[in-house]
Design an enzyme around this catalytic site. Structure first.
Site, PDB file in Angstrom:
ATOM      1  N   HIS A 111       3.687 -16.447  -5.585  1.00 35.88           N
ATOM      2  CA  HIS A 111       2.728 -16.461  -6.684  1.00 35.88           C
ATOM      3  C   HIS A 111       2.421 -17.888  -7.134  1.00 35.88           C
ATOM      4  O   HIS A 111       1.968 -18.102  -8.249  1.00 35.88           O
ATOM      5  CB  HIS A 111       3.258 -15.667  -7.888  1.00 35.88           C
ATOM      6  CG  HIS A 111       3.465 -14.208  -7.622  1.00 35.88           C
ATOM      7  ND1 HIS A 111       4.541 -13.729  -6.925  1.00 35.88           N
ATOM      8  CD2 HIS A 111       2.723 -13.122  -7.958  1.00 35.88           C
ATOM      9  CE1 HIS A 111       4.471 -12.411  -6.842  1.00 35.88           C
ATOM     10  NE2 HIS A 111       3.374 -12.019  -7.462  1.00 35.88           N
TER      11      HIS A 111
ATOM     12  N   GLU B 169      -6.868  -6.155   0.077  1.00 34.64           N
ATOM     13  CA  GLU B 169      -7.723  -7.342  -0.012  1.00 34.64           C
ATOM     14  C   GLU B 169      -8.741  -7.440   1.111  1.00 34.64           C
ATOM     15  O   GLU B 169      -9.882  -7.864   0.901  1.00 34.64           O
ATOM     16  CB  GLU B 169      -6.849  -8.606  -0.033  1.00 34.64           C
ATOM     17  CG  GLU B 169      -6.127  -8.859  -1.344  1.00 34.64           C
ATOM     18  CD  GLU B 169      -4.843  -8.077  -1.498  1.00 34.64           C
ATOM     19  OE1 GLU B 169      -4.185  -8.197  -2.549  1.00 34.64           O
ATOM     20  OE2 GLU B 169      -4.487  -7.324  -0.549  1.00 34.64           O
TER      21      GLU B 169
END
Length: 660
Positions: A466, A399
């Protein structure tokens, strides 16, 4: 001579130019060290002894090829002929420098000279170089990008992420490692175990080279050859320059930790002393020519230094400081068409992405599994058939470097979207967002034309990694815009605006709303403004302020309670915030409750509550209520997640406020 020079092709003019180009930064540095002792500059990172690398690499590049230097690469700036008065003003914090006194030393860039300066975190600029080169490659331009790091920086994750991306995408990047022996006081023996850092290239399927960083002819000739090869056959290369840092990490650090015999050895390898001796032996340089070169450089230094000294201190103007946090964006209202179709939240997002790709030819999407697979939520399914893999790019799981690459695309005149597979994973890319994207326009006037999409939120049993809604990590960072829609209509219009806005936008999309919320949405392209809340219900007794899934919880509970006295405000945009809408409502109702899905402590609800207290205190008839999730990580089991989320607590708090 300690250094062996080999020259079969370079003319006397080129050799003298290389010598002059090394001598100039050396003489500037010697002057700066005097000024540092006099207290006329605040800090200095010396590159004495490493000039051959900065000069040799820069001279090997074309003038329109980007170079990303570090704080020991003064020779990069002088070799690109940046006006010295502006460099000196920069180091004194004057307005005619490159950052208006907002940053120091070499933490700046100049588009005119295709230089992009470092930030103190070192690693992110490696990913930025990937993005700059990606833009060149997509345009079929035969251009390379050179980026510098030190041997210490090669331990950072950004280094490995950037090399991996460059290798996978065959990007024409020169990764230049200045191996100068020490990371501050830590020797290389305590930093890595491979014999040479160039060996790391093999792990990425990347060619690598070792070059004597004190030999200007070797640097210039070999880098020129490598660069030309890469222009014609795009690929990355890792170059390790062997050199030494002759002064402290910065001047206050000193060099007492360096053995004297090691200092003596490298002092004998001084790149300027040795090359000067070589030019004398070849009858290319003599005392008269040398004196003339030195006098010219000295005169240039003194003239420009006095110009910088004469300049007044930088003006203090709060409105200018605040005005430069973002690049100016003139919002264009594009009204929706009459024709509508019912869309799910997820379909509205997908439709906006397609329309924006068609509108902006230079827009590139990057994210894990977004190409053939269509993303984990299938939002980009089928996109590669229309837009191709150049613009819809699967990324490795890295990322930080991907966000850096997005920044590089913006620097090189393109737009970028990065999809976080889940907003939780943005923590792996946190640094370049908050320290690079957010600050760059304020620092040196370079915008970050980047949208980061953030699938977020709980209620789907996805557990601690998540399910977070982490907008508060970013709402407090100046330079970032944060958008958080609750309905398909808003999602499409606001996302279209995000791609038009030249500033970094974090666009939060609640996963639980993707397929559960439907709405009539215009079929054509339209925009909605940031910083404009939506009034969903009107009442005269209580103001409810929320966003995202909280909007739907509030409507459901109001319906269940059959309560008609609430103003229900959907913020839609958190930064910028529609404070006017909030205050108008609270001043009318006298009561306020703020609902967020985020855990309560430190949430954006707390900021809104503080603003209401400050702006609307005289109108309040009750304490401001805040409702958020428990101050725990998000649990997996449904019963625990239901307890964690604030929906039922909101019902109780709302009843308490009604009865207050």
């Amino acid at each position: 001579m300690t250094i062996e020079y080999k020259n079969n092709t370079l003319s006397e003019d080129v050799l003298l130019d290389l010598f002059r180009s090394m001598l100039k930064p050396r003489m500037i540095e010697e002057k700066m060290l005097i000024l540092l002792r006099q207290g006329k500059i605040s800090k200095w990172f010396s590159g004495i002894g490493q000039e051959a690398i900065s000069v040799g690499v820069t001279k090997s590049l074309l003038d329109d090829e980007y170079i990303l230097p570090m704080h020991r690469n003064l020779g990069v700036f002088t070799s690109r002929n940046i006006p010295l008065n502006r460099l000196f003003a920069q180091w004194q914090g004057k307005a005619s420098g490159f950052t208006n006194g907002r940053d120091r030393s070499f933490h700046f860039g100049i588009q005119e000279y295709k230089i992009v300066g470092m930030i103190s975190h070192l690693g992110p600029q490696l990913g930025v170089a990937d993005g700059i080169s990606l833009a060149n490659k997509l345009r079929n331009e035969k251009r390379i990008t050179a980026v510098f790091t030190g041997e210490g920086g090669t331990s950072e994750g950004d280094f490995h992420e950037a090399l991996n991306i460059a290798s996978v995408w065959d990007l024409p990047v020169l990764f230049c490692i200045e191996n100068n022996g020490y990371g501050l006081s830590t020797p290389t023996s305590e930093q890595y175990r491979c014999r040479d850092l160039a060996e790391r290239g093999a792990g990425y399927g990347m060619e690598s080279h070792i070059i004597d960083g004190n030999n200007i002819l070797e640097v210039f000739s070999r880098v020129s050859e490598i660069a030309e090869s890469i222009r014609n056959n795009p690929r990355p290369a890792l170059i390790e320059f062997k050199t030494f840092r002759m002064r402290g990490h910065e001047e206050a650090s000193g060099t007492k930790y360096v053995p004297q015999d090691l200092m003596d050895e490298w002092e004998a390898k001084d790149p300027i002393f040795n090359f000067e001796k070589y030019l004398f032996e070849k009858d290319i340089l003599n005392e008269a020519i040398l004196t003339g070169i030195k006098n010219d450089i000295q005169a240039e230094i003194e003239e420009n230094l006095q110009s910088a000294f004469r300049e007044n201190p930088v003006d203090v103007d709060p409105s200018k400081e605040l005005g430069d946090v973002f690049k100016e964006f003139k919002y264009q209202e594009i009204s929706p068409s009459i024709k509508k179709e019912e869309l799910r939240f997820i379909d509205a997002i997908s439709q906006s992405l397609k329309e924006s790709l068609r509108k902006h030819d230079e827009l590139v999407f990057m994210g894990q599994d977004i190409a053939d697979y269509g993303g984990v939520f299938k939002i980009t399914e089928g996109f590669i058939e229309e837009f191709g893999k150049d613009r819809i790019r699967n990324t490795p799981i890295c990322e930080s470097a991907v966000i850096g690459a997005a920044m590089g695309l913006s620097i090189n005149g393109m737009k970028a979207m990065v999809e976080m597979q889940f907003s939780d994973f943005v923590s792996s890319g946190f640094n370049p967002i908050v320290n690079y994207l957010a600050k760059i326009n304020y620092r040196w006037g370079q915008n970050a034309d980047v949208v980061v999409r953030m699938p977020c939120g709980g209620g789907v049993g996805a557990g601690p990694f998540h399910s977070q809604t982490n907008e508060a990590w970013f709402t407090k960072v100046p330079g970032l815009k944060v958008v958080y829609p609750a309905f398909p209509y808003d999602a499409k219009g606001l996302l279209n605006t995000a791609f038009n806005d030249p500033n970094p936008v974090l666009f939060f999309e609640h996963k639980a709303l993707y397929r559960s919320v439907r709405q009539e949405v215009p079929v054509d392209y339209y925009t909605l403004p940031f910083g404009k809340a939506s009034k969903l219900r009107e009442g005269s007794e209580i103001t409810i302020i929320t966003y995202g899934a909280g909007v739907h919880w509030a409507m459901e509970i109001l319906d269940e309670m059959d309560y008609k006295g609430a103003d229900l405000i959907d913020l839609r945009s958190l930064q910028p915030l529609d404070l006017e809408c909030i205050c108008l409502s609270v001043n009318r109702t006298g009561k306020a409750i703020v609902l967020t899905e985020d855990s309560l402590t430190g949430s954006f609800a707390s900021e809104i509550s503080a603003l209401i207290s400050e702006k609307c205190f005289k109108s309040l008839d009750a304490p401001i209520m805040r409702v958020g999730s428990l101050d725990t990580p998000i649990p997996f089991a449904q019963q625990l997640e239901d307890q964690y989320l604030p929906k039922q607590r909101f019902r109780m708090k709302l009843q308490d406020l009604i009865e207050y």
